[in-house]
Design a protein around this motif. Structure first.
Motif, mmCIF file in Angstrom:
data_model
loop_
_atom_site.group_PDB
_atom_site.id
_atom_site.type_symbol
_atom_site.label_atom_id
_atom_site.label_comp_id
_atom_site.label_asym_id
_atom_site.label_seq_id
_atom_site.Cartn_x
_atom_site.Cartn_y
_atom_site.Cartn_z
ATOM 1 N N GLU A 237 0.841 -1.190 0.000
ATOM 2 C CA GLU A 237 0.000 0.000 0.000
ATOM 3 C C GLU A 237 0.880 1.245 0.000
ATOM 4 O O GLU A 237 1.843 1.335 0.764
ATOM 5 N N VAL A 238 0.549 2.196 -0.879
ATOM 6 C CA VAL A 238 1.240 3.482 -0.920
ATOM 7 C C VAL A 238 0.193 4.574 -0.744
ATOM 8 O O VAL A 238 -0.764 4.658 -1.522
ATOM 9 N N GLN A 239 0.363 5.387 0.272
ATOM 10 C CA GLN A 239 -0.540 6.500 0.524
ATOM 11 C C GLN A 239 -0.146 7.696 -0.356
ATOM 12 O O GLN A 239 1.032 7.933 -0.602
ATOM 13 N N SER A 240 -1.142 8.437 -0.827
ATOM 14 C CA SER A 240 -0.857 9.636 -1.631
ATOM 15 C C SER A 240 -1.990 10.635 -1.479
ATOM 16 O O SER A 240 -3.131 10.264 -1.199
ATOM 17 N N GLN A 241 -1.648 11.906 -1.692
ATOM 18 C CA GLN A 241 -2.690 12.933 -1.687
ATOM 19 C C GLN A 241 -3.515 12.884 -2.968
ATOM 20 O O GLN A 241 -4.705 13.166 -2.963
ATOM 21 N N TRP A 242 -2.841 12.522 -4.077
ATOM 22 C CA TRP A 242 -3.529 12.414 -5.365
ATOM 23 C C TRP A 242 -3.018 11.176 -6.094
ATOM 24 O O TRP A 242 -1.825 10.849 -6.022
ATOM 25 N N LEU A 243 -3.920 10.535 -6.804
ATOM 26 C CA LEU A 243 -3.598 9.397 -7.665
ATOM 27 C C LEU A 243 -3.937 9.788 -9.094
ATOM 28 O O LEU A 243 -5.054 10.235 -9.382
ATOM 29 N N ILE A 244 -2.958 9.631 -10.003
ATOM 30 C CA ILE A 244 -3.170 9.923 -11.426
ATOM 31 C C ILE A 244 -3.082 8.611 -12.198
ATOM 32 O O ILE A 244 -2.066 7.912 -12.132
ATOM 33 N N LEU A 245 -4.145 8.273 -12.913
ATOM 34 C CA LEU A 245 -4.125 7.086 -13.766
ATOM 35 C C LEU A 245 -3.785 7.507 -15.186
ATOM 36 O O LEU A 245 -4.518 8.260 -15.821
ATOM 37 N N ALA A 246 -2.649 7.016 -15.672
ATOM 38 C CA ALA A 246 -2.213 7.242 -17.056
ATOM 39 C C ALA A 246 -1.898 5.873 -17.645
ATOM 40 O O ALA A 246 -0.784 5.603 -18.098
ATOM 41 N N THR A 247 -2.899 5.008 -17.613
ATOM 42 C CA THR A 247 -2.702 3.579 -17.822
ATOM 43 C C THR A 247 -3.013 3.096 -19.231
ATOM 44 O O THR A 247 -3.042 1.889 -19.484
ATOM 45 N N GLY A 248 -3.240 4.006 -20.179
ATOM 46 C CA GLY A 248 -3.402 3.603 -21.567
ATOM 47 C C GLY A 248 -4.774 3.040 -21.892
ATOM 48 O O GLY A 248 -5.746 3.232 -21.145
ATOM 49 N N ALA A 249 -4.829 2.307 -22.999
ATOM 50 C CA ALA A 249 -6.117 1.898 -23.555
ATOM 51 C C ALA A 249 -6.727 0.671 -22.891
ATOM 52 O O ALA A 249 -7.928 0.456 -22.980
ATOM 53 N N VAL A 250 -5.910 -0.156 -22.256
ATOM 54 C CA VAL A 250 -6.454 -1.350 -21.599
ATOM 55 C C VAL A 250 -7.235 -0.908 -20.361
ATOM 56 O O VAL A 250 -6.689 -0.203 -19.499
ATOM 57 N N PRO A 251 -8.503 -1.318 -20.232
ATOM 58 C CA PRO A 251 -9.358 -0.706 -19.208
ATOM 59 C C PRO A 251 -9.267 -1.319 -17.814
ATOM 60 O O PRO A 251 -10.021 -0.911 -16.931
ATOM 61 N N LYS A 252 -8.362 -2.256 -17.573
ATOM 62 C CA LYS A 252 -8.341 -2.965 -16.284
ATOM 63 C C LYS A 252 -8.193 -2.005 -15.111
ATOM 64 O O LYS A 252 -8.926 -2.095 -14.113
ATOM 65 N N ALA A 253 -7.228 -1.086 -15.188
ATOM 66 C CA ALA A 253 -7.008 -0.151 -14.075
ATOM 67 C C ALA A 253 -8.193 0.786 -13.909
ATOM 68 O O ALA A 253 -8.602 1.092 -12.776
ATOM 69 N N LEU A 254 -8.752 1.264 -15.024
ATOM 70 C CA LEU A 254 -9.927 2.127 -14.948
ATOM 71 C C LEU A 254 -11.077 1.417 -14.245
ATOM 72 O O LEU A 254 -11.775 2.003 -13.413
ATOM 73 N N SER A 255 -11.285 0.153 -14.583
ATOM 74 C CA SER A 255 -12.373 -0.615 -13.963
ATOM 75 C C SER A 255 -12.132 -0.791 -12.473
ATOM 76 O O SER A 255 -13.050 -0.626 -11.658
ATOM 77 N N ALA A 256 -10.880 -1.109 -12.107
ATOM 78 C CA ALA A 256 -10.557 -1.300 -10.697
ATOM 79 C C ALA A 256 -10.778 -0.027 -9.893
ATOM 80 O O ALA A 256 -11.115 -0.085 -8.702
ATOM 81 N N ALA A 257 -10.599 1.131 -10.548
ATOM 82 C CA ALA A 257 -10.761 2.418 -9.866
ATOM 83 C C ALA A 257 -12.174 2.968 -9.969
ATOM 84 O O ALA A 257 -12.445 4.065 -9.477
ATOM 85 N N GLY A 258 -13.073 2.239 -10.621
ATOM 86 C CA GLY A 258 -14.441 2.708 -10.772
ATOM 87 C C GLY A 258 -14.581 3.859 -11.746
ATOM 88 O O GLY A 258 -15.523 4.657 -11.637
ATOM 89 N N MET A 259 -13.672 3.949 -12.731
ATOM 90 C CA MET A 259 -13.664 5.076 -13.660
ATOM 91 C C MET A 259 -14.070 4.697 -15.077
ATOM 92 O O MET A 259 -14.223 5.562 -15.929
ATOM 93 N N CYS A 260 -14.211 3.408 -15.364
ATOM 94 C CA CYS A 260 -14.439 2.965 -16.743
ATOM 95 C C CYS A 260 -15.916 3.074 -17.118
ATOM 96 O O CYS A 260 -16.786 2.562 -16.421
ATOM 97 N N GLU A 261 -16.187 3.756 -18.218
ATOM 98 C CA GLU A 261 -17.550 3.874 -18.741
ATOM 99 C C GLU A 261 -17.732 3.073 -20.022
ATOM 100 O O GLU A 261 -18.856 2.809 -20.434
ATOM 101 N N ARG A 262 -16.623 2.716 -20.665
ATOM 102 C CA ARG A 262 -16.680 1.893 -21.870
ATOM 103 C C ARG A 262 -15.532 0.895 -21.811
ATOM 104 O O ARG A 262 -14.371 1.291 -21.812
ATOM 105 N N HIS A 263 -15.871 -0.380 -21.748
ATOM 106 C CA HIS A 263 -14.841 -1.400 -21.581
ATOM 107 C C HIS A 263 -14.178 -1.785 -22.900
ATOM 108 O O HIS A 263 -13.040 -2.254 -22.911
ATOM 109 N N THR A 264 -14.897 -1.607 -23.998
ATOM 110 C CA THR A 264 -14.318 -1.933 -25.293
ATOM 111 C C THR A 264 -13.634 -0.704 -25.879
ATOM 112 O O THR A 264 -13.972 0.433 -25.553
ATOM 113 N N PRO A 265 -12.662 -0.906 -26.765
ATOM 114 C CA PRO A 265 -11.927 0.230 -27.327
ATOM 115 C C PRO A 265 -12.720 0.979 -28.381
ATOM 116 O O PRO A 265 -13.740 0.494 -28.878
ATOM 117 N N SER A 266 -12.220 2.153 -28.726
ATOM 118 C CA SER A 266 -12.793 2.927 -29.828
ATOM 119 C C SER A 266 -12.289 2.412 -31.164
ATOM 120 O O SER A 266 -12.958 2.540 -32.190
#
Length: 426
Positions: free
Chosen positions: A166-195
Protein backbone atom coordinates in the motif's frame (compact mmCIF):
# COMPACT_ATOMS: atom_id res chain seq x y z
CA UNK A 1 26.99 -16.03 -6.38
CA UNK A 2 23.95 -14.23 -7.71
CA UNK A 3 22.53 -11.04 -6.20
CA UNK A 4 19.50 -13.01 -4.99
CA UNK A 5 21.74 -15.62 -3.29
CA UNK A 6 23.86 -12.92 -1.67
CA UNK A 7 20.84 -11.15 -0.18
CA UNK A 8 19.73 -12.35 3.29
CA UNK A 9 16.44 -14.23 3.23
CA UNK A 10 14.80 -11.55 5.37
CA UNK A 11 15.93 -8.66 3.17
CA UNK A 12 13.52 -6.97 0.83
CA UNK A 13 14.29 -7.03 -2.91
CA UNK A 14 15.71 -3.70 -4.15
CA UNK A 15 12.49 -2.61 -5.84
CA UNK A 16 10.63 -2.92 -2.51
CA UNK A 17 13.43 -1.26 -0.57
CA UNK A 18 13.18 1.74 -2.89
CA UNK A 19 9.39 2.02 -2.72
CA UNK A 20 8.16 4.78 -0.36
CA UNK A 21 5.07 4.16 1.72
CA UNK A 22 3.66 7.59 0.91
CA UNK A 23 4.04 10.44 -1.59
CA UNK A 24 2.23 13.60 -2.60
CA UNK A 25 1.26 12.42 -6.10
CA UNK A 26 1.27 8.79 -7.27
CA UNK A 27 1.22 8.43 -11.08
CA UNK A 28 0.39 5.04 -12.57
CA UNK A 29 1.79 4.63 -16.08
CA UNK A 30 5.09 5.95 -17.45
CA UNK A 31 3.98 6.60 -21.01
CA UNK A 32 3.75 10.10 -22.52
CA UNK A 33 0.87 11.24 -20.28
CA UNK A 34 2.26 9.93 -17.00
CA UNK A 35 5.85 10.97 -17.62
CA UNK A 36 4.84 14.46 -18.82
CA UNK A 37 2.68 14.93 -15.71
CA UNK A 38 5.49 13.67 -13.47
CA UNK A 39 8.12 15.94 -15.03
CA UNK A 40 6.02 19.11 -14.69
CA UNK A 41 5.14 18.33 -11.07
CA UNK A 42 8.65 17.29 -10.07
CA UNK A 43 10.13 20.43 -11.61
CA UNK A 44 7.85 22.41 -9.29
CA UNK A 45 9.09 20.53 -6.24
CA UNK A 46 6.18 18.12 -5.82
CA UNK A 47 6.97 14.72 -4.27
CA UNK A 48 6.10 12.40 -7.19
CA UNK A 49 6.17 8.62 -7.43
CA UNK A 50 5.88 7.33 -11.02
CA UNK A 51 5.29 3.61 -11.49
CA UNK A 52 4.88 1.27 -14.44
CA UNK A 53 4.35 -2.45 -14.78
CA UNK A 54 7.21 -2.54 -17.29
CA UNK A 55 10.77 -1.17 -17.07
CA UNK A 56 11.85 2.02 -18.82
CA UNK A 57 11.83 1.69 -22.58
CA UNK A 58 8.68 -0.41 -22.82
CA UNK A 59 7.25 -1.04 -26.27
CA UNK A 60 3.91 0.43 -27.32
CA UNK A 61 1.84 -0.36 -30.39
CA UNK A 62 1.79 2.98 -32.17
CA UNK A 63 2.49 4.68 -35.48
CA UNK A 64 5.25 6.62 -33.68
CA UNK A 65 4.33 9.83 -35.52
CA UNK A 66 5.09 13.11 -33.78
CA UNK A 67 2.79 15.71 -35.32
CA UNK A 68 2.82 19.43 -34.38
CA UNK A 69 0.91 19.03 -31.11
CA UNK A 70 3.57 16.56 -29.93
CA UNK A 71 6.31 19.04 -30.88
CA UNK A 72 4.55 21.74 -28.83
CA UNK A 73 4.23 19.46 -25.81
CA UNK A 74 7.87 18.40 -26.03
CA UNK A 75 8.89 22.06 -26.33
CA UNK A 76 7.09 22.87 -23.08
CA UNK A 77 8.75 19.91 -21.39
CA UNK A 78 12.17 21.09 -22.56
CA UNK A 79 12.65 17.85 -24.48
CA UNK A 80 12.11 18.80 -28.12
CA UNK A 81 15.79 19.02 -29.02
CA UNK A 82 16.83 15.68 -27.46
CA UNK A 83 13.87 13.93 -29.07
CA UNK A 84 14.62 15.44 -32.48
CA UNK A 85 18.24 14.30 -32.25
CA UNK A 86 16.99 10.71 -32.13
CA UNK A 87 13.96 11.00 -34.40
CA UNK A 88 13.58 10.70 -38.15
CA UNK A 89 12.38 14.13 -39.24
CA UNK A 90 9.76 14.24 -41.98
CA UNK A 91 8.43 17.18 -43.98
CA UNK A 92 5.08 15.88 -45.28
CA UNK A 93 2.16 13.59 -44.67
CA UNK A 94 1.38 11.79 -47.90
CA UNK A 95 -2.38 11.28 -48.34
CA UNK A 96 -3.10 8.52 -50.88
CA UNK A 97 -6.62 7.81 -52.09
CA UNK A 98 -8.25 4.60 -53.39
CA UNK A 99 -7.55 5.52 -57.04
CA UNK A 100 -3.90 6.22 -56.36
CA UNK A 101 -4.13 10.00 -56.22
CA UNK A 102 -1.70 11.61 -53.84
CA UNK A 103 -1.23 14.94 -52.10
CA UNK A 104 1.70 15.75 -49.83
CA UNK A 105 0.61 17.92 -46.91
CA UNK A 106 3.44 19.90 -45.29
CA UNK A 107 3.90 19.92 -41.55
CA UNK A 108 6.32 19.83 -38.64
CA UNK A 109 6.69 16.08 -38.29
CA UNK A 110 8.98 13.37 -37.00
CA UNK A 111 8.97 9.65 -36.21
CA UNK A 112 10.54 8.02 -33.15
CA UNK A 113 9.73 4.49 -31.93
CA UNK A 114 7.80 4.55 -28.70
CA UNK A 115 10.36 2.38 -26.95
CA UNK A 116 12.87 5.20 -27.31
CA UNK A 117 10.42 8.05 -26.75
CA UNK A 118 8.92 6.57 -23.60
CA UNK A 119 12.36 5.85 -22.18
CA UNK A 120 13.45 9.42 -22.80
CA UNK A 121 10.28 10.83 -21.23
CA UNK A 122 10.41 8.68 -18.11
CA UNK A 123 14.12 9.40 -17.67
CA UNK A 124 13.37 13.12 -17.96
CA UNK A 125 10.78 12.77 -15.20
CA UNK A 126 13.41 11.13 -12.99
CA UNK A 127 15.94 13.82 -13.77
CA UNK A 128 13.38 16.42 -12.67
CA UNK A 129 13.09 14.68 -9.30
CA UNK A 130 10.34 12.08 -9.69
CA UNK A 131 10.99 8.62 -8.27
CA UNK A 132 10.42 5.79 -10.75
CA UNK A 133 9.58 2.24 -9.68
CA UNK A 134 9.09 -0.75 -11.99
CA UNK A 135 7.76 -3.35 -12.23
CA UNK A 136 4.81 -2.17 -10.18
CA UNK A 137 1.20 -2.81 -11.14
CA UNK A 138 -1.86 -0.93 -9.93
CA UNK A 139 -4.37 -3.25 -8.26
CA UNK A 140 -6.96 -0.91 -6.76
CA UNK A 141 -7.29 2.49 -5.10
CA UNK A 142 -7.15 2.98 -1.36
CA UNK A 143 -10.14 4.93 -0.02
CA UNK A 144 -10.96 6.71 3.21
CA UNK A 145 -14.31 6.48 5.03
CA UNK A 146 -15.83 9.11 2.71
CA UNK A 147 -14.77 7.24 -0.43
CA UNK A 148 -11.96 9.65 -1.33
CA UNK A 149 -8.97 8.02 -3.00
CA UNK A 150 -5.94 8.25 -0.68
CA UNK A 151 -3.45 6.02 -2.46
CA UNK A 152 -3.19 2.66 -4.16
CA UNK A 153 -2.56 -1.02 -3.60
CA UNK A 154 0.34 -2.04 -5.84
CA UNK A 155 1.74 -5.39 -6.88
CA UNK A 156 5.47 -4.75 -6.86
CA UNK A 157 8.32 -6.90 -8.16
CA UNK A 158 8.23 -10.06 -10.24
CA UNK A 159 8.35 -13.80 -9.76
CA UNK A 160 9.04 -15.00 -6.24
CA UNK A 161 9.73 -11.45 -5.03
CA UNK A 162 6.26 -10.10 -5.86
CA UNK A 163 4.51 -8.37 -2.98
CA UNK A 164 1.33 -6.37 -2.44
CA UNK A 165 2.17 -2.94 -1.03
CA UNK A 166 0.00 0.00 0.00
CA UNK A 167 1.24 3.48 -0.92
CA UNK A 168 -0.54 6.50 0.52
CA UNK A 169 -0.86 9.64 -1.63
CA UNK A 170 -2.69 12.93 -1.69
CA UNK A 171 -3.53 12.41 -5.37
CA UNK A 172 -3.60 9.40 -7.66
CA UNK A 173 -3.17 9.92 -11.43
CA UNK A 174 -4.13 7.09 -13.77
CA UNK A 175 -2.21 7.24 -17.06
CA UNK A 176 -2.70 3.58 -17.82
CA UNK A 177 -3.40 3.60 -21.57
CA UNK A 178 -6.12 1.90 -23.55
CA UNK A 179 -6.45 -1.35 -21.60
CA UNK A 180 -9.36 -0.71 -19.21
CA UNK A 181 -8.34 -2.96 -16.28
CA UNK A 182 -7.01 -0.15 -14.08
CA UNK A 183 -9.93 2.13 -14.95
CA UNK A 184 -12.37 -0.61 -13.96
CA UNK A 185 -10.56 -1.30 -10.70
CA UNK A 186 -10.76 2.42 -9.87
CA UNK A 187 -14.44 2.71 -10.77
CA UNK A 188 -13.66 5.08 -13.66
CA UNK A 189 -14.44 2.97 -16.74
CA UNK A 190 -17.55 3.87 -18.74
CA UNK A 191 -16.68 1.89 -21.87
CA UNK A 192 -14.84 -1.40 -21.58
CA UNK A 193 -14.32 -1.93 -25.29
CA UNK A 194 -11.93 0.23 -27.33
CA UNK A 195 -12.79 2.93 -29.83
CA UNK A 196 -10.47 1.39 -32.40
CA UNK A 197 -7.75 -1.17 -32.99
CA UNK A 198 -4.41 -1.12 -34.77
CA UNK A 199 -1.73 -3.53 -35.96
CA UNK A 200 1.84 -2.49 -36.69
CA UNK A 201 5.32 -3.81 -37.30
CA UNK A 202 8.83 -2.53 -38.00
CA UNK A 203 10.61 -3.36 -41.23
CA UNK A 204 14.32 -2.74 -41.76
CA UNK A 205 14.76 -1.90 -45.43
CA UNK A 206 17.85 0.18 -46.37
CA UNK A 207 16.90 -0.06 -50.06
CA UNK A 208 13.65 1.84 -49.38
CA UNK A 209 15.28 4.79 -47.63
CA UNK A 210 14.67 7.85 -49.79
CA UNK A 211 11.94 6.06 -51.73
CA UNK A 212 9.38 6.42 -48.93
CA UNK A 213 10.07 9.87 -47.53
CA UNK A 214 6.70 11.09 -46.23
CA UNK A 215 4.43 9.75 -43.50
CA UNK A 216 2.15 7.93 -45.96
CA UNK A 217 -1.49 7.39 -44.96
CA UNK A 218 -3.46 5.26 -47.41
CA UNK A 219 -7.21 4.91 -47.86
CA UNK A 220 -8.60 2.20 -50.10
CA UNK A 221 -11.43 -0.29 -50.41
CA UNK A 222 -8.96 -3.00 -49.41
CA UNK A 223 -8.49 -1.58 -45.92
CA UNK A 224 -11.99 -0.17 -45.44
CA UNK A 225 -13.23 0.81 -42.85
CA UNK A 226 -9.71 1.69 -41.80
CA UNK A 227 -6.49 3.00 -43.26
CA UNK A 228 -2.92 1.88 -43.76
CA UNK A 229 0.32 3.72 -43.09
CA UNK A 230 4.05 3.62 -43.70
CA UNK A 231 6.23 6.01 -41.71
CA UNK A 232 10.00 6.30 -42.19
CA UNK A 233 11.77 5.71 -38.88
CA UNK A 234 15.39 5.99 -37.75
CA UNK A 235 18.06 3.36 -38.50
CA UNK A 236 16.82 2.35 -41.98
CA UNK A 237 13.52 1.16 -40.53
CA UNK A 238 9.89 1.82 -41.38
CA UNK A 239 6.78 1.65 -39.22
CA UNK A 240 4.02 -0.07 -41.21
CA UNK A 241 0.53 -0.76 -39.98
CA UNK A 242 -3.23 -0.56 -40.32
CA UNK A 243 -5.84 0.97 -38.04
CA UNK A 244 -9.60 0.78 -37.74
CA UNK A 245 -11.47 3.38 -35.72
CA UNK A 246 -15.06 2.71 -34.68
CA UNK A 247 -14.06 -0.95 -34.44
CA UNK A 248 -16.72 -1.71 -31.83
CA UNK A 249 -20.42 -0.91 -32.02
CA UNK A 250 -22.76 -0.44 -29.08
CA UNK A 251 -25.11 -3.38 -28.62
CA UNK A 252 -27.37 -3.47 -25.57
CA UNK A 253 -25.30 -0.82 -23.86
CA UNK A 254 -22.06 -2.72 -24.32
CA UNK A 255 -19.44 -2.47 -27.04
CA UNK A 256 -19.43 -5.38 -29.46
CA UNK A 257 -16.57 -5.95 -31.84
CA UNK A 258 -17.45 -5.68 -35.50
CA UNK A 259 -16.45 -8.43 -37.91
CA UNK A 260 -12.84 -7.39 -38.38
CA UNK A 261 -9.62 -9.31 -38.94
CA UNK A 262 -6.68 -6.94 -38.57
CA UNK A 263 -4.16 -9.37 -40.02
CA UNK A 264 -6.36 -9.84 -43.09
CA UNK A 265 -6.65 -6.04 -43.43
CA UNK A 266 -2.87 -5.71 -43.10
CA UNK A 267 -2.33 -8.36 -45.80
CA UNK A 268 -4.85 -6.58 -48.04
CA UNK A 269 -3.00 -3.30 -47.51
CA UNK A 270 0.30 -4.86 -48.54
CA UNK A 271 -1.28 -6.53 -51.56
CA UNK A 272 -3.07 -3.37 -52.75
CA UNK A 273 -0.42 -0.69 -52.14
CA UNK A 274 2.75 -1.24 -54.14
CA UNK A 275 5.16 0.65 -51.81
CA UNK A 276 3.95 -1.58 -48.95
CA UNK A 277 4.49 -4.69 -51.09
CA UNK A 278 8.00 -3.49 -52.01
CA UNK A 279 8.79 -2.75 -48.38
CA UNK A 280 7.77 -6.22 -47.26
CA UNK A 281 9.61 -7.91 -50.16
CA UNK A 282 12.86 -5.99 -49.89
CA UNK A 283 12.93 -5.50 -46.13
CA UNK A 284 13.15 -7.66 -43.06
CA UNK A 285 10.43 -7.68 -40.44
CA UNK A 286 11.94 -6.74 -37.07
CA UNK A 287 10.10 -8.75 -34.43
CA UNK A 288 6.43 -9.56 -34.89
CA UNK A 289 3.36 -7.67 -36.00
CA UNK A 290 1.59 -6.50 -32.84
CA UNK A 291 -1.94 -5.30 -32.24
CA UNK A 292 -3.39 -2.92 -29.68
CA UNK A 293 -6.64 -1.13 -28.76
CA UNK A 294 -7.22 2.62 -29.06
CA UNK A 295 -9.36 4.87 -26.85
CA UNK A 296 -10.46 8.02 -28.65
CA UNK A 297 -12.49 11.24 -28.48
CA UNK A 298 -12.02 11.90 -24.73
CA UNK A 299 -14.77 9.38 -24.07
CA UNK A 300 -15.04 6.04 -22.29
CA UNK A 301 -13.89 7.04 -18.80
CA UNK A 302 -14.76 9.42 -16.00
CA UNK A 303 -12.12 12.12 -15.84
CA UNK A 304 -11.92 12.46 -12.07
CA UNK A 305 -13.27 11.51 -8.68
CA UNK A 306 -12.18 12.73 -5.23
CA UNK A 307 -8.42 12.17 -4.99
CA UNK A 308 -8.02 10.78 -8.52
CA UNK A 309 -7.63 12.08 -12.10
CA UNK A 310 -7.41 10.18 -15.40
CA UNK A 311 -5.10 11.31 -18.21
CA UNK A 312 -3.76 10.20 -21.58
CA UNK A 313 -5.27 7.40 -23.59
CA UNK A 314 -7.04 6.11 -20.48
CA UNK A 315 -9.12 9.30 -20.79
CA UNK A 316 -9.49 8.81 -24.57
CA UNK A 317 -6.77 11.21 -25.74
CA UNK A 318 -6.29 9.64 -29.18
CA UNK A 319 -7.80 11.32 -32.24
CA UNK A 320 -10.21 9.21 -34.25
CA UNK A 321 -9.73 9.60 -38.02
CA UNK A 322 -5.92 9.77 -37.77
CA UNK A 323 -5.22 7.62 -34.70
CA UNK A 324 -2.65 10.17 -33.48
CA UNK A 325 -2.41 10.42 -29.73
CA UNK A 326 1.11 11.07 -28.45
CA UNK A 327 0.84 14.86 -28.35
CA UNK A 328 -2.59 14.92 -26.75
CA UNK A 329 -1.53 12.31 -24.19
CA UNK A 330 1.32 14.56 -23.07
CA UNK A 331 -1.00 17.58 -23.13
CA UNK A 332 -3.62 15.95 -20.89
CA UNK A 333 -0.90 14.81 -18.50
CA UNK A 334 0.38 18.37 -18.23
CA UNK A 335 -3.17 19.67 -17.75
CA UNK A 336 -3.51 17.41 -14.71
CA UNK A 337 -0.19 18.75 -13.39
CA UNK A 338 -1.30 22.33 -14.07
CA UNK A 339 -4.50 21.83 -12.07
CA UNK A 340 -2.59 20.38 -9.13
CA UNK A 341 -0.02 23.18 -9.15
CA UNK A 342 -2.70 25.85 -9.44
CA UNK A 343 -4.44 24.31 -6.46
CA UNK A 344 -1.21 24.42 -4.48
CA UNK A 345 -0.53 28.03 -5.37
CA UNK A 346 -4.08 29.31 -4.92
CA UNK A 347 -5.00 27.27 -1.88
CA UNK A 348 -7.87 25.56 -3.72
CA UNK A 349 -9.92 22.76 -2.29
CA UNK A 350 -9.97 19.38 -3.96
CA UNK A 351 -13.18 20.09 -5.83
CA UNK A 352 -11.67 23.21 -7.39
CA UNK A 353 -8.62 21.26 -8.55
CA UNK A 354 -10.79 18.62 -10.17
CA UNK A 355 -13.03 21.22 -11.79
CA UNK A 356 -10.00 23.03 -13.24
CA UNK A 357 -8.76 19.77 -14.75
CA UNK A 358 -12.12 18.76 -16.15
CA UNK A 359 -12.71 22.24 -17.52
CA UNK A 360 -9.41 22.03 -19.43
CA UNK A 361 -10.49 18.70 -20.95
CA UNK A 362 -13.90 20.10 -21.86
CA UNK A 363 -12.09 22.89 -23.71
CA UNK A 364 -10.30 20.22 -25.79
CA UNK A 365 -13.40 18.10 -26.42
CA UNK A 366 -14.80 20.04 -29.44
CA UNK A 367 -11.53 19.45 -31.28
CA UNK A 368 -11.84 15.69 -30.71
CA UNK A 369 -15.45 15.81 -31.89
CA UNK A 370 -14.37 17.44 -35.15
CA UNK A 371 -11.88 14.64 -35.78
CA UNK A 372 -14.69 12.18 -35.10
CA UNK A 373 -16.72 13.88 -37.84
CA UNK A 374 -13.77 13.65 -40.21
CA UNK A 375 -13.61 9.92 -39.44
CA UNK A 376 -16.24 9.32 -42.14
CA UNK A 377 -13.36 9.32 -44.64
CA UNK A 378 -12.37 5.91 -43.26
CA UNK A 379 -15.87 4.53 -43.89
CA UNK A 380 -16.17 6.16 -47.33
CA UNK A 381 -12.69 6.20 -48.94
CA UNK A 382 -13.98 7.94 -52.08
CA UNK A 383 -14.11 11.10 -49.94
CA UNK A 384 -10.30 10.93 -49.78
CA UNK A 385 -10.19 10.72 -53.58
CA UNK A 386 -12.30 13.86 -53.86
CA UNK A 387 -10.23 15.82 -51.33
CA UNK A 388 -6.96 14.77 -52.96
CA UNK A 389 -8.19 15.57 -56.47
CA UNK A 390 -9.29 19.05 -55.43
CA UNK A 391 -6.24 19.77 -53.25
CA UNK A 392 -4.00 19.05 -56.25
CA UNK A 393 -5.70 22.01 -57.91
CA UNK A 394 -6.27 24.31 -54.94
CA UNK A 395 -3.40 25.79 -52.90
CA UNK A 396 -5.98 27.12 -50.44
CA UNK A 397 -7.36 23.65 -49.77
CA UNK A 398 -3.85 22.26 -49.36
CA UNK A 399 -3.23 25.04 -46.84
CA UNK A 400 -6.38 24.06 -44.96
CA UNK A 401 -5.26 20.41 -44.90
CA UNK A 402 -1.91 21.53 -43.50
CA UNK A 403 -3.89 23.53 -40.94
CA UNK A 404 -5.56 20.31 -39.78
CA UNK A 405 -2.10 18.95 -38.95
CA UNK A 406 -1.22 22.16 -37.14
CA UNK A 407 -4.63 22.31 -35.41
CA UNK A 408 -5.44 25.66 -36.97
CA UNK A 409 -8.11 24.28 -39.35
CA UNK A 410 -11.31 22.38 -38.66
CA UNK A 411 -10.92 18.75 -39.88
CA UNK A 412 -14.67 18.14 -39.74
CA UNK A 413 -15.33 20.91 -42.25
CA UNK A 414 -13.24 19.11 -44.87
CA UNK A 415 -15.89 16.40 -45.17
CA UNK A 416 -19.05 18.38 -44.31
CA UNK A 417 -21.71 19.43 -46.82
CA UNK A 418 -20.48 23.00 -46.51
CA UNK A 419 -16.91 21.82 -46.94
CA UNK A 420 -17.74 19.95 -50.12
CA UNK A 421 -19.50 22.94 -51.56
CA UNK A 422 -16.35 25.00 -50.92
CA UNK A 423 -14.19 22.41 -52.71
CA UNK A 424 -15.53 23.60 -56.04
CA UNK A 425 -15.32 27.30 -55.24
CA UNK A 426 -11.68 27.51 -54.13
Amino acid sequence: MTEQEARPASAKPPVLEALPDRCEVLIVGAGPAGSACARVLAQAGVDVLLIDQQPQGRDKICGDGLIPDAHQALQRLGLLEPVMRLAQQVSHVGCIGPRGGRIDVPGTLAVLPRRQLDQLLSQAAREAGAQFIAPARFEKPLEDEQGRVVGALLKVGSGATTALVEVQSQWLILATGAVPKALSAAGMCERHTPSGIALRGYVRAPSMVGRIKAMDVVWSQAVRPGYGWIFPAPDNCFNIGVGVTDSHSAVGGKGAKKELNLRAIFDAFVASYEPAALLMREGELVGELKGAPLRCTLEGARWSRPGLMVTGEAAGSTYSFTGEGIGKAMETGMLAADALLAGRQQGWGEGQVREAFEQSLRALKPKFDLYQRANRVNAFPWLADLLIWRAQRSPRLLQRMSGVLNETSNPGNLVSLKGFSRLFLE
